[in-house]
Design an enzyme around this catalytic site. Structure first.
Site: not given
Ligand SMILES: Cc1cc2nc3c(=O)[nH]c(=O)nc-3n(C[C@H](O)[C@H](O)[C@H](O)COP(=O)(O)OP(=O)(O)OC[C@H]3O[C@@H](n4cnc5c(N)ncnc54)[C@H](O)[C@@H]3O)c2cc1C
Ligand code: FES
Length: 1292
Positions: A41, A85, A172, A177, A179, A260, A314, A355, A1219
């Site tokens: 990590c 770890c 779009l 993120t 994915t 989001n 959007l 939350r 351990e």
């Molecule tokens: C590890 C992790 C933890 C998370 N934890 C939380 C959490 O605790 N609470 C929370 O609320 N969220 C959480 N999220 C969600 C996170 O906020 C969203 O993944 C992020 O905001 C998506 O934004 P993006 O730009 O990456 O979207 P993208 O992945 O780029 O797009 C997401 C979707 O929206 C579409 N899209 C994007 N922008 C537009 C637009 N302007 N108009 C039309 N369609 C659009 C894309 O085509 C896709 O389908 C988490 C995500 C991850 C990966």
């Molecule tokens: S996972 Fe952080 S040191 Fe091993």
């Protein structure tokens, strides 16, 4: 998607600094604070720390040598990163060491105290886009049709791209993120991707008198920044604070608000953002597909509209300045300045967000989130608060979208807040906030809605809001502190010194090479496993969806492809071998059926999802999916007599001496996944003459070699297995057999050179080798997390029934135990488990003990040894019984523990010769010392006072001991000195993060230093290199596990050094005589070479009956605070004292102690490794399986490593640390139970029937997750309290 980073320059950890150009200060601090173990990590940690420094210092230059980063920010810098770890404490300290507001004296054990902190120059931090990369930037052709990826720079360009062709699938993309959550999106094929982040309209911030309009492609981090600029605006400050808990910093930096909202709108993502923005009455602007028409909706309306079409966009989101909804002539919004107060001084706006999630700082989806706004004022009489208007939004609780509790809003409008009104509102709320069918913990989620409503309006019943209104966000303060007491032992220097871990900086910079870092050889192919989803079924056929073999797939290997000379073996074991592939019938969900080979890992991963297996269950029996069913059907694995638990004393006599008895009480445990950061991985390369070179991430290369040879049907010398380092093992990359070996030795039934062979998880390497042999080209795999979690098993789930007899003073006289152990499909090492469990249970003197364990064979994935296997459960079983006895007698549980601690005599009775000499039994000393070290007795009183004064938060404090038996194993070694005086050491032990190389180097330096030439032992350290394990170079390598491999490898190396010293001493003496001395090491070696002295010594370490086994001791006290409204536990403080004998390296041992404790914390508090009704693991990703993070560890974490002096039978008096400390995490669980008990007692006082039906001798399940704790505190605790309060007032 590499196109996504088009136009970016990427600086990796190695780019910040490296072994060639010099390490970055971040790397040096991580190494100096001993903040790396397996190191997998660590590059991620380095980059997170670096970016925190960069952000902190970008606007105002800091003082020379330090950063503007505050201690609180430093803690948050790594809060989104996972480490299995270290336990995080040293990582946080490394980061805090940059802060100007921290004194190094207040930080943890490090190498800088003597030499000072390495230079930190913020000016050199600035990362610019490198010139050479700028030259690579190519301008795109202006016809976007040519490319699948487009980055329009205006709305009109976007419009024309979206309107290009009908029938073209378009996605779009903003931060991309999503994915990470919708993993299937990665596999989908789109004709065109449109990156919207370069369109100015979508990234603009516009402010006017109505509010703030934010472009949809603005990152969450940027929005937080914008909202913080207007911190005086209450709603903005609250929204920003809540948004900081969304995901982790690196997701927030990339993820956009638009992404989001669309995830929530289209796919019902459990978003925080939409809930809080609905409460803030936000609006959105949409551009429709095709027409380009722009429309505006409230966010609430938008969420409930049909899913937004793929080509609609959007554009923006507007958060309005507050305006009262029920507009009256007396209410006038003053957008910029009067969010709280309006023209009528008694009208207030309240806004709060909530939350509840497993991790307080984020990086975990909420069980429920909520945001409320309300406009309130004093009633006419001035004795109550009227709700003029309110908006109550709830989300993420298992519903499609964030919703408003409109019935409750309407009900509350115009009401004066009172307990009666709240109770009625709650009753309405419970009908509105109902999780959809199939949502986990529905009762808990509904109760959270009640809790938050109560928290929001509860204070209004007492007018307290008038004195300061609602809470303002507090200035963040640092959470964590620590102290370590460590003795650096000089006697065998450099052994005993807390020197920096070998290779730590390489790990921090990312230069350390793990199996997957080895570049793929030419023609390399990639594999992924296909596993069963059925518990018991005939495999009729394996094919692909629509009978179409995906492009790039080269074949599916099954048991039928194993060469005739070989066997279908994936693991060779002591009791039986495990299959590599299921044959005609699959016997559990998660069993490996086949290995798909493809041109790339990505193709292999995607293709396995397209595999269709045709199953048939006709004529097969029902699968066995529970231990009870296994017992009923006599589906049990044989336990050899010498491994069966042995009774101690006469149980009947013990029971007859008892004054009280608890009969047939039950305890149960689930499983725990290893969660090594590096999943299973291997690379197999065919060599000439039917040989195979295999790089494997394993804790047992020798057994991997043996399995592959068996599978391919070739002699073992045809298979060379190389392992340099492993990115975390915890038993998942070997199956431990130490306990069984110890029993064998004690029995004297076998000579210790004929050891039982553990089964090892060689399956991954064997599959690659088989693939490589069939395809005659290199084959590798890096098993994805989901497959790893589903196929590798974990700890043994178990069910325990016990009867215990005891006296009125709490002294236990007899304990009778029946344990049903779920071993899963194969024997694995499960028959060894009983002795581990029993050994740990015997930490107390039970008077007499009888013990019956059944190892059940079920149609579930085979369970294996996970760090402290059996011991952790055994140790907790003992505590649960002690707690039960204490509850029964109503005696303080700490007293019961003390009464039942062993005397040396009883220890000897229970543990026979493992108990060692009387002076070695240090547990009573540790017990008393901990009371002093932690101020235990005084704090018990403070906890009592706290509980008396606080209604919704209860504290608990608990102290527990641990006794852990380990055994030493036969271990070979070789030490060779090269002509230039450099030294190379070969040991079979694998560096899995436990500091094995470091301890071995220290031992070699000490041992060769005994020659006392002019070069000191410390100087010799730099000349030593411990090299990777190679099964054709050093044979009889056995396994790395059981906490003793570092010590055994060190001892093997020491014995080899003795041989070298013997050869070198005469040469040294002759040289001294000739030159008058002193003689340097290099000239001594040069002379030895001239005299053709053999400079390589191989030897073995063979423990005997007196040196082979011993007990380890430790004690921990933990204090927790439980929020009984949400079930959240905060570990306020943990103190540990651990007997390390004379530690070989206290820095390394400290890391082991803290890391093991935190892993144990995961087992007791957080980690749920759950199966569906077919036995298929369903918590198969980081979304559903939560290991501890920096915000869930003890806020104050103090460790003392006791130097318990000379132990003649130990290696240089040292004791194991890998351990045993894991067991001490039970102290947290016991403290939580104590706090919950206080909550239950309180409910008792609110109850009309004197608390009848409230069980104070309850067993708190493991893990005690938030829903579990809340359930035990009472899901309806708010209602109970309000009813009681109403009743009280009536009777007054
Ligand atoms: C590890 C992790 C933890 C998370 N934890 C939380 C959490 O605790 N609470 C929370 O609320 N969220 C959480 N999220 C969600 C996170 O906020 C969203 O993944 C992020 O905001 C998506 O934004 P993006 O730009 O990456 O979207 P993208 O992945 O780029 O797009 C997401 C979707 O929206 C579409 N899209 C994007 N922008 C537009 C637009 N302007 N108009 C039309 N369609 C659009 C894309 O085509 C896709 O389908 C988490 C995500 C991850 C990966
Ligand atoms: S996972 Fe952080 S040191 Fe091993």
């Amino acid at each position: 998607m590499t196109s996504h980073i088009d136009g970016c320059s990427i600086t990796t950890s190695e780019g910040l600094g490296n072994s060639r150009a010099g390490f970055h200060a971040v790397h040096e601090r991580i190494a100096g604070f001993h903040a790396t173990q397996c190191g997998f990590c660590t590059p991620g940690m380095s980059v997170s720390m670096f970016s925190a420094l960069l952000n902190a210092d970008k606007t105002h230059p800091p003082r020379a040598g330090v950063s503007n980063l505050t201690a609180a920010e430093a803690e948050k810098a790594v809060s989104g990163n996972l480490c299995r770890c270290t336990g995080y404490r040293p990582l946080v300290d490394a980061c805090k060491s940059f802060s100007a507001d921290v004194d190094i004296e207040d930080l943890g054990f490090n190498t800088f105290c003597k030499k000072g902190l390495p230079c930190y120059d913020h000016a050199s931090q600035v990362c610019t886009f490198p010139e050479f990369l700028k030259k690579e930037l190519k301008s795109l052709d202006d016809d976007p049709r040519k490319y699948r990826w487009s980055s329009p720079v205006s709305i009109s360009e976007l419009q024309s791209l979206l309107g290009l062709e009908n029938g073209v699938s378009v996605k779009l993309v903003a931060g991309n993120t999503s994915t990470g959550y919708y993993k299937e999106e990665k596999d989908k094929k789109y004709d065109r991707f449109v990156d919207i982040r370069r369109i100015p309209e979508l990234t603009a911030v516009r402010r006017d008198e109505k509010g703030v309009e934010l472009g949809a492609a603005i990152s969450i981090s940027k929005v937080i920044e914008v909202l913080r600029e207007k911190e005086s605006v209450l709603i903005f400050a609250k929204i920003a604070a809540h948004m900081e808990k969304i995901a982790s910093r690196f997701v927030r930096n990339t993820g956009t608000i638009g992404g989001n909202i669309i995830m929530a709108q289209r796919k019902h993502f459990p978003s925080d953002l939409t809930t809080i923005l609905v409460a803030a009455r936000a609006t959105v602007k949409i551009m429709s597909s095709g027409s380009g028409v722009q429309e505006q909706y409230t966010l609430e309306e938008f969420l409930h509209r049909p899913p937004l079409e793929a080509k609609s966009v959007l554009l923006s989101l507007t958060i309005p300045f507050w305006r009262p909804v029920k507009n009256s002539s007396t209410h006038r919004a003053d957008p910029e300045h009067s969010q709280m107060k309006h023209s009528r001084m008694d009208t207030h706006l309240l806004f709060e967000t909530y939350r509840a999630a497993p991790r307080p700082l984020g990086n975990a989806l909420a069980f429920l989130n909520a945001a409320f706004s309300a406009e309130v004022s004093l009633n006419e009489a001035g004795d109550g608060v009227v709700v003029n208007d309110c908006l109550l939004a709830f989300g993420a609780y298992g519903t499609k979208h964030a919703i408003r509790a409109k019935k409750v809003e309407d009900f509350l409008a115009g009401k004066v807040i009172s307990d009666e009104v709240l109770l009625e509102a709650i009753s309405l709320l419970k009908d509105e906030i109902v999780p959809d069918k199939g949502t986990s913990n529905p009762g808990y989620r509904s109760s959270l809605a009640v809790t938050f409503l109560f928290e929001f309006f509860g204070s209004l019943t007492t007018n307290s809001w008038l004195n300061g209104g609602c809470k303002e966000p507090l200035k963040p303060v640092a959470m964590l502190s620590s102290a370590q007491q460590i003795v650096e032992n000089q006697e065998y220097s450099p052994v005993g010194k807390g020197i920096e871990k070998t290779g730590a900086k390489l790990q921090a910079s990312g230069e350390a090479v793990y199996v997957d870092d080895i570049p793929s050889p030419e023609n390399c192919l990639y594999g992924e496993f296909i596993y069963s989803t059925m518990p018991l079924a005939r495999i009729k056929s394996i094919g692909f969806k629509e009978n179409r073999v995906p492009e790039g797939v080269l074949g599916i290997i099954t048991y039928k492809d194993i060469p005739k000379s070989g066997k279908n073996v994936g693991a060779k074991g002591f009791f039986a071998s495990d299959l590599l592939f299921a044959e005609e019938v699959t016997h559990c969900a998660g069993q490996i059926i086949a290995f798909l080979v493809a041109e790339s890992q990505k193709i292999a991963d995607i293709a396995t999802k397209l595999v269709v297996i045709d199953y048939d269950t006709e004529g097969l029996e029902e699968p066995i999916l529970s231990v009870e069913d296994a017992v009923k059907k006599s589906s049990l694995f044989e336990i050899p007599p010498f491994l069966r638990g042995k009774p101690v004393g006469d149980i009947n006599k013990g029971m007859s001496e008892a004054e009280h008895k608890i009969l047939g009480s039950k305890i149960s445990f689930g499983s725990q996944y290893f969660f090594y950061m590096e999943t299973q991985t291997a690379l197999a390369v065919p060599d000439e003459d039917n040989c195979m070179l295999v790089y494997s991430s394993t804790q047992a290369p020798e057994f991997v070699q043996r399995t592959i040879a068996g599978c391919l049907g070739v002699p073992e010398h045809n298979v060379r297995v190389i392992t340099r380092r492993v990115g975390g093992g915890f038993g998942g990359k070997v199956m431990k057999a130490t306990q069984a070996q110890s029993e064998l030795l004690l029995e004297g039934s076998r000579p210790n050179t004929e050891r039982p062979t553990p089964i090892e998880y060689s399956l991954v390497a064997a599959a690659c080798a088989l693939g490589a042999s069939i395809m005659q080209c290199p084959v590798r795999t890096y098993v994805n997390r989901k497959t790893d979690m589903i196929t590798t098993g974990g700890r043994h789930p178990m069910k325990i029934t016990y009867s215990v007899g005891f006296k009125s003073n709490g002294k236990i006289t007899a304990l009778d135990l029946e344990i049903l152990l779920d071993a899963g499909l194969s024997e694995d090492l499960s028959p060894f488990m009983p002795s581990g469990i029993q050994g740990a249970i015997m930490k107390y003197d039970w008077g007499a003990l009888s013990f019956d364990v059944k190892v059940c064979k079920t149609n579930t994935v085979s369970r294996t040894s996970v760090r402290a296997p059996g011991d952790v459960q055994g140790s907790y079983i003992a505590e649960a019984i002690i707690e039960k006895v204490a509850s029964y007698l109503s005696i303080d549980v700490d007293v019961i523990r003390k009464v039942n601690l062993h005397t040396y005599e009883s220890l000897r009775l229970f543990h026979s010769n493992k108990a060692g000499e009387p002076t070695e039994y240090t547990l009573p000393l540790l017990w008393d010392k901990l009371a002093e070290f932690s101020g235990f007795n005084q704090r018990v009183k403070v906890v009592e006072e706290f509980n008396a004064l606080n209604r919704w938060r209860k504290r608990g404090i608990s102290r527990v001991p641990a006794v852990y038996g380990v055994s030493m194993r036969f271990t070979p070694g070789r030490v060779s000195v090269l002509r230039d005086g450099s030294i190379v050491v070969e040991v079979p032990g694998i560096e899995i993060g436990q500091g094995l190389w470091t301890k071995v180097k220290q031992m070699v330096a000490f041992s060769l230093g005994l020659i006392q030439c002019g070069t000191t032992s410390d100087e010799l350290l730099d000349k030593i290199r411990v090299i990777q394990a190679d099964t054709l170079s050093l044979v009889q390598g056995s396994i790395t596990g059981g906490s003793t491999t570092s010590v055994a490898s060190s001892e093997a190396a020491r014995i080899c050094c003795d041989g070298l010293v013997e050869r070198l001493l005469p040469v040294h003496a002759a040289l001294v005589e000739k030159t008058g001395g002193p003689v340097t090491w290099d000239s001594l070696i040069s002379q030895a070479y001239q005299q053709s002295i053999n400079m390589s010594v191989s030897n073995v370490y063979t423990p005997d009956i007196s040196t082979g086994y011993y007990l380890n001791y430790g004690v921990a006290a933990s204090e927790v605070e439980v929020n009984i409204l949400t079930g959240e536990t905060t570990i306020l403080r943990t103190d540990i004292i651990y007997d390390c004998g004379k530690s070989l390296n206290p820095a390394v041992d400290l890391g082991q102690i803290e890391g093991a404790f935190v892993q144990g914390l995961g087992f007791f508090m957080l980690e749920e490794y759950l199966m569906n009704s077919d036995g298929l693991i369903v918590t198969d990703s980081t979304w559903t399986y939560k290991i501890p993070t920096v915000d869930t560890i003890p806020r104050q974490f103090n460790v003392e490593i006791l130097n318990s002096g000379h132990h003649k039978n130990r290696v240089l008096s040292s004791k194991a640390s890998g351990e045993p400390p894991l067991l001490l995490a039970a102290s947290v669980h016991c403290a939580v139970r104590a706090a919950v008990k206080e909550a239950k007692k309180q409910i008792q006082t609110w109850s009309n029937n004197n608390g009848q039906g409230i069980d104070l001798s309850f067993d708190l399940p493991v893990p005690a997750t938030m829903p579990v704790v809340k359930d035990f505190c009472g899901l309806d605790v708010v209602e109970k309290y309000l009813e009681w309060n109403i009743h009280q007032k009536k009777n007054f």
